[in-house]
Design a protein around this motif. Sequence first.
Motif, short mmCIF file in Angstrom:
data_model
loop_
_atom_site.label_atom_id
_atom_site.label_comp_id
_atom_site.label_asym_id
_atom_site.label_seq_id
_atom_site.Cartn_x
_atom_site.Cartn_y
_atom_site.Cartn_z
N ARG A 34 -34.27 22.67 1.71
CA ARG A 34 -32.85 22.76 1.33
C ARG A 34 -32.66 22.41 -0.15
NH1 ARG A 34 -32.34 20.12 6.21
NH2 ARG A 34 -31.43 21.40 7.83
N LEU A 35 -33.32 21.33 -0.59
CA LEU A 35 -33.17 20.92 -1.98
C LEU A 35 -33.77 21.95 -2.93
CD1 LEU A 35 -33.99 17.14 -1.61
CD2 LEU A 35 -31.76 18.15 -2.13
N PHE A 36 -34.86 22.57 -2.51
CA PHE A 36 -35.53 23.56 -3.35
C PHE A 36 -34.74 24.86 -3.42
CE2 PHE A 36 -38.82 26.82 -4.09
CZ PHE A 36 -39.34 26.33 -5.28
N ASN A 37 -34.17 25.28 -2.31
CA ASN A 37 -33.47 26.57 -2.25
C ASN A 37 -32.03 26.50 -2.77
OD1 ASN A 37 -35.61 27.97 -1.21
ND2 ASN A 37 -34.97 27.72 0.91
N ALA A 38 -31.42 25.36 -2.71
CA ALA A 38 -30.00 25.26 -3.06
C ALA A 38 -29.67 25.79 -4.46
CB ALA A 38 -29.53 23.82 -2.91
N PRO A 39 -30.43 25.44 -5.49
CA PRO A 39 -30.05 25.99 -6.81
C PRO A 39 -30.28 27.48 -6.93
CG PRO A 39 -31.74 24.27 -7.04
CD PRO A 39 -31.51 24.50 -5.58
N VAL A 40 -31.17 28.03 -6.12
CA VAL A 40 -31.49 29.45 -6.21
C VAL A 40 -30.53 30.29 -5.38
CG1 VAL A 40 -33.28 31.17 -5.74
CG2 VAL A 40 -33.91 28.91 -6.62
N VAL A 41 -30.28 29.87 -4.16
CA VAL A 41 -29.50 30.67 -3.23
C VAL A 41 -28.01 30.54 -3.48
CG1 VAL A 41 -28.98 31.05 -0.79
CG2 VAL A 41 -31.31 30.49 -1.50
N ARG A 42 -27.51 29.30 -3.51
CA ARG A 42 -26.09 29.07 -3.70
C ARG A 42 -25.89 28.08 -4.83
NH1 ARG A 42 -23.54 26.62 1.23
NH2 ARG A 42 -25.58 25.69 1.43
N ARG A 43 -25.01 28.40 -5.72
CA ARG A 43 -24.71 27.49 -6.82
C ARG A 43 -23.29 26.98 -6.69
NH1 ARG A 43 -27.96 28.18 -11.96
NH2 ARG A 43 -29.87 29.06 -11.16
N THR A 44 -22.93 26.54 -5.50
CA THR A 44 -21.56 26.08 -5.30
C THR A 44 -21.37 24.64 -5.77
OG1 THR A 44 -22.10 25.44 -3.04
CG2 THR A 44 -21.15 27.62 -3.36
N HIS A 45 -22.46 23.86 -5.82
CA HIS A 45 -22.37 22.47 -6.24
C HIS A 45 -23.45 22.19 -7.27
CE1 HIS A 45 -19.52 21.58 -3.07
NE2 HIS A 45 -20.34 22.12 -2.19
N ASP A 46 -23.23 21.16 -8.07
CA ASP A 46 -24.23 20.80 -9.06
C ASP A 46 -25.36 20.01 -8.40
OD1 ASP A 46 -22.88 18.46 -8.55
OD2 ASP A 46 -22.68 17.88 -10.64
N THR A 47 -26.42 19.78 -9.14
CA THR A 47 -27.61 19.11 -8.63
C THR A 47 -27.31 17.70 -8.16
OG1 THR A 47 -28.97 20.44 -10.11
CG2 THR A 47 -29.97 18.47 -9.20
N ALA A 48 -26.49 16.97 -8.90
CA ALA A 48 -26.17 15.60 -8.51
C ALA A 48 -25.49 15.56 -7.14
CB ALA A 48 -25.27 14.95 -9.56
N HIS A 49 -24.60 16.50 -6.90
CA HIS A 49 -23.92 16.56 -5.60
C HIS A 49 -24.92 16.82 -4.48
CE1 HIS A 49 -20.86 17.44 -2.60
NE2 HIS A 49 -21.59 18.49 -2.28
N ARG A 50 -25.84 17.76 -4.68
CA ARG A 50 -26.84 18.07 -3.65
C ARG A 50 -27.74 16.88 -3.38
NH1 ARG A 50 -26.46 23.09 -6.17
NH2 ARG A 50 -28.11 22.61 -7.63
N LEU A 51 -28.15 16.15 -4.41
CA LEU A 51 -29.00 14.98 -4.22
C LEU A 51 -28.23 13.86 -3.52
CD1 LEU A 51 -30.94 14.90 -7.59
CD2 LEU A 51 -31.81 15.61 -5.35
N ASP A 52 -26.97 13.67 -3.88
CA ASP A 52 -26.14 12.67 -3.19
C ASP A 52 -25.98 13.02 -1.72
OD1 ASP A 52 -25.83 11.19 -5.49
OD2 ASP A 52 -23.84 12.02 -5.96
N TRP A 53 -25.75 14.30 -1.44
CA TRP A 53 -25.60 14.74 -0.06
C TRP A 53 -26.89 14.49 0.72
CZ3 TRP A 53 -28.17 18.34 2.89
CH2 TRP A 53 -27.61 18.62 4.13
#
Length: 76
Positions: A34-53
């Motif tokens: 999920r962490l690896f694909n998130a910036p590639v597939v969907r850019r709805t949130h920034d990296t800090a948000h994804r790591l916090d989640w």
Amino acid sequence: MLAHAFLTVVRADEHARHSRPDELIPLTCNEIQRLFNAPVVRRTHDTAHRLDWSHWRRRHQAQSQTSHYQRQATQA
């Protein structure tokens, strides 16, 4: 199959290099994916948000796991 091997190696490396806080479960292959694909597939949130989640999710899973083990111990 190559992707799963990649995830397994990343997970093993993460476990070897970083000690995890007691309130978090270790990173799983699915979480790394999920962490690896998130910036590639969907850019709805920034990296800090994804790591916090991810941190919140792993902490919640650790709490659930602890509760489950305590409930199992009292029933036995």
